[in-house]
Design a protein around this motif. Sequence first.
Motif, mmCIF file in Angstrom:
data_model
loop_
_atom_site.group_PDB
_atom_site.id
_atom_site.type_symbol
_atom_site.label_atom_id
_atom_site.label_comp_id
_atom_site.label_asym_id
_atom_site.label_seq_id
_atom_site.Cartn_x
_atom_site.Cartn_y
_atom_site.Cartn_z
ATOM 1 N N LEU A 1 -1.076 -10.456 -15.495
ATOM 2 C CA LEU A 1 -0.555 -10.985 -16.749
ATOM 3 C C LEU A 1 0.635 -10.135 -17.200
ATOM 4 N N VAL A 2 1.752 -10.785 -17.480
ATOM 5 C CA VAL A 2 2.962 -10.078 -17.891
ATOM 6 C C VAL A 2 2.985 -9.975 -19.412
ATOM 7 N N PHE A 3 2.917 -8.751 -19.923
ATOM 8 C CA PHE A 3 2.880 -8.561 -21.364
ATOM 9 C C PHE A 3 4.260 -8.408 -21.982
ATOM 10 N N ASP A 4 5.244 -8.143 -21.169
ATOM 11 C CA ASP A 4 6.622 -8.072 -21.669
ATOM 12 C C ASP A 4 7.530 -8.599 -20.570
ATOM 13 N N ASP A 5 8.021 -9.830 -20.753
ATOM 14 C CA ASP A 5 8.827 -10.446 -19.695
ATOM 15 C C ASP A 5 10.283 -9.980 -19.727
ATOM 16 N N THR A 6 10.588 -8.990 -20.565
ATOM 17 C CA THR A 6 11.953 -8.465 -20.609
ATOM 18 C C THR A 6 12.368 -7.922 -19.253
ATOM 19 N N GLU A 7 11.437 -7.248 -18.576
ATOM 20 C CA GLU A 7 11.744 -6.687 -17.269
ATOM 21 C C GLU A 7 12.060 -7.792 -16.255
ATOM 22 N N LEU A 8 11.352 -8.909 -16.339
ATOM 23 C CA LEU A 8 11.628 -10.028 -15.438
ATOM 24 C C LEU A 8 13.033 -10.565 -15.662
ATOM 25 N N TYR A 9 13.494 -10.510 -16.901
ATOM 26 C CA TYR A 9 14.840 -10.972 -17.241
ATOM 27 C C TYR A 9 15.902 -9.978 -16.773
ATOM 28 N N LEU A 10 15.602 -8.692 -16.893
ATOM 29 C CA LEU A 10 16.606 -7.666 -16.605
ATOM 30 C C LEU A 10 16.718 -7.339 -15.124
ATOM 31 N N LEU B 1 21.937 -3.263 -21.486
ATOM 32 C CA LEU B 1 20.511 -3.405 -21.808
ATOM 33 C C LEU B 1 19.660 -3.176 -20.564
ATOM 34 N N ALA B 2 20.097 -3.708 -19.437
ATOM 35 C CA ALA B 2 19.328 -3.573 -18.194
ATOM 36 C C ALA B 2 19.191 -2.124 -17.771
ATOM 37 N N TYR B 3 20.189 -1.297 -18.093
ATOM 38 C CA TYR B 3 20.160 0.099 -17.667
ATOM 39 C C TYR B 3 19.816 1.064 -18.802
ATOM 40 N N ASP C 1 19.852 -16.596 -28.308
ATOM 41 C CA ASP C 1 19.632 -15.636 -27.229
ATOM 42 C C ASP C 1 20.288 -14.296 -27.533
ATOM 43 N N VAL C 2 21.441 -14.321 -28.227
ATOM 44 C CA VAL C 2 22.064 -13.068 -28.655
ATOM 45 C C VAL C 2 21.175 -12.365 -29.676
ATOM 46 N N ALA C 3 20.591 -13.139 -30.596
ATOM 47 C CA ALA C 3 19.690 -12.551 -31.592
ATOM 48 C C ALA C 3 18.470 -11.921 -30.923
ATOM 49 N N LEU C 4 17.916 -12.593 -29.918
ATOM 50 C CA LEU C 4 16.749 -12.049 -29.220
ATOM 51 C C LEU C 4 17.096 -10.732 -28.534
ATOM 52 N N GLN C 5 18.224 -10.696 -27.844
ATOM 53 C CA GLN C 5 18.618 -9.473 -27.151
ATOM 54 C C GLN C 5 18.902 -8.345 -28.140
#
Length: 350
Positions: free
Chosen positions: A229-238, A72-74, A96-100
Amino acid sequence: MNRLRWLLAAVIAIELAWLAVPVFRRLNSTRIQAPPLQLYHDSATARDLARLPDRFLFDSLEKWKELANAYLAYGHYAQADACLKAAQELDSQSPDVALQRGLCFERLGQLEPAREQFQKAAAGSRGLLSSRAWYHLGRLALRAEDREAATHAFEMAGETHWASVYQRAKLMVRGGQPESGEKLLKTLASQHPDDLHVWLLRSQALAAQGKTTEAIAANDRAQRSLSTLVFDDTELYLRPIRRQFGLVRDFAEAREGLRSGSSREAAESLAEALIADPLWSNCYLNVNQDAAELALQAGRPALAQTLLDRQITDLRFPSAKYWEVLGDLALTQGKTELATDAWQRSSTIS
């Protein structure tokens, strides 16, 4: 004597059977077909991702989640989803698996399966995970132009999930409720006082209320603000996941070595490896100038020069950062006129 032989034989049979279990599990462990890594990554990253499945002897929830995180990160969403599907077969209730998995479906353009996974994550979790799931449900509703569903989802994300608060305010301002939107924006501004988006939306809300002077002041403030303001924190997670692999990890180690003053070797090794890497062109566009900057800080101007030359001859990308680093390099070589000219070019572009 015969009895002893039978006992020994029984013990040996039990031990062999016990040893056969992990061998059988290893031979029957599932392998996900890897993407063509060398088409998308530098050599170090491709190698690390290719070796990642070998860390796990057997199928397990940990294995599938870690492989999914890396893919997912790449950006290998199909492979990430295959891993998450296997993870859900082991733990069907994991939020968390469902979210990913929802994130994978969303990026693959499969919006209805994404919605189902986000709903599952929202229903089975609390706190930040639940807020993230509701926020993504709100974004999907916006794509479907379902204002009511979007508003509900952003409300469910919570009063302190600031990206959701912003989306609620925007829906109010553009839906003919600027006064209500302005109230939310004031709360949001207390947390993000210098955010560009907040001030622009406040300007629109004030203008819709006929407060022209205040709207002009808010717009002026927006021109002097940044996006915080972070509109998508997915990048912070990845982002920290990427730091475990290949070139991103090597850059992090090189920067830390230079920052702490403990070592220049990591920066030198990074520059040398990047120059020699036949897959370097798969990297992001700024990679040469970033590595050149580290090489220069490590006292290796020749390596820096090679990397900067390649950025121009191969990529034809004279960015502001390129000219800045070129100016720094020229200064170390005593070429003050060239350094001044390069810095001026950098300032003009930026």
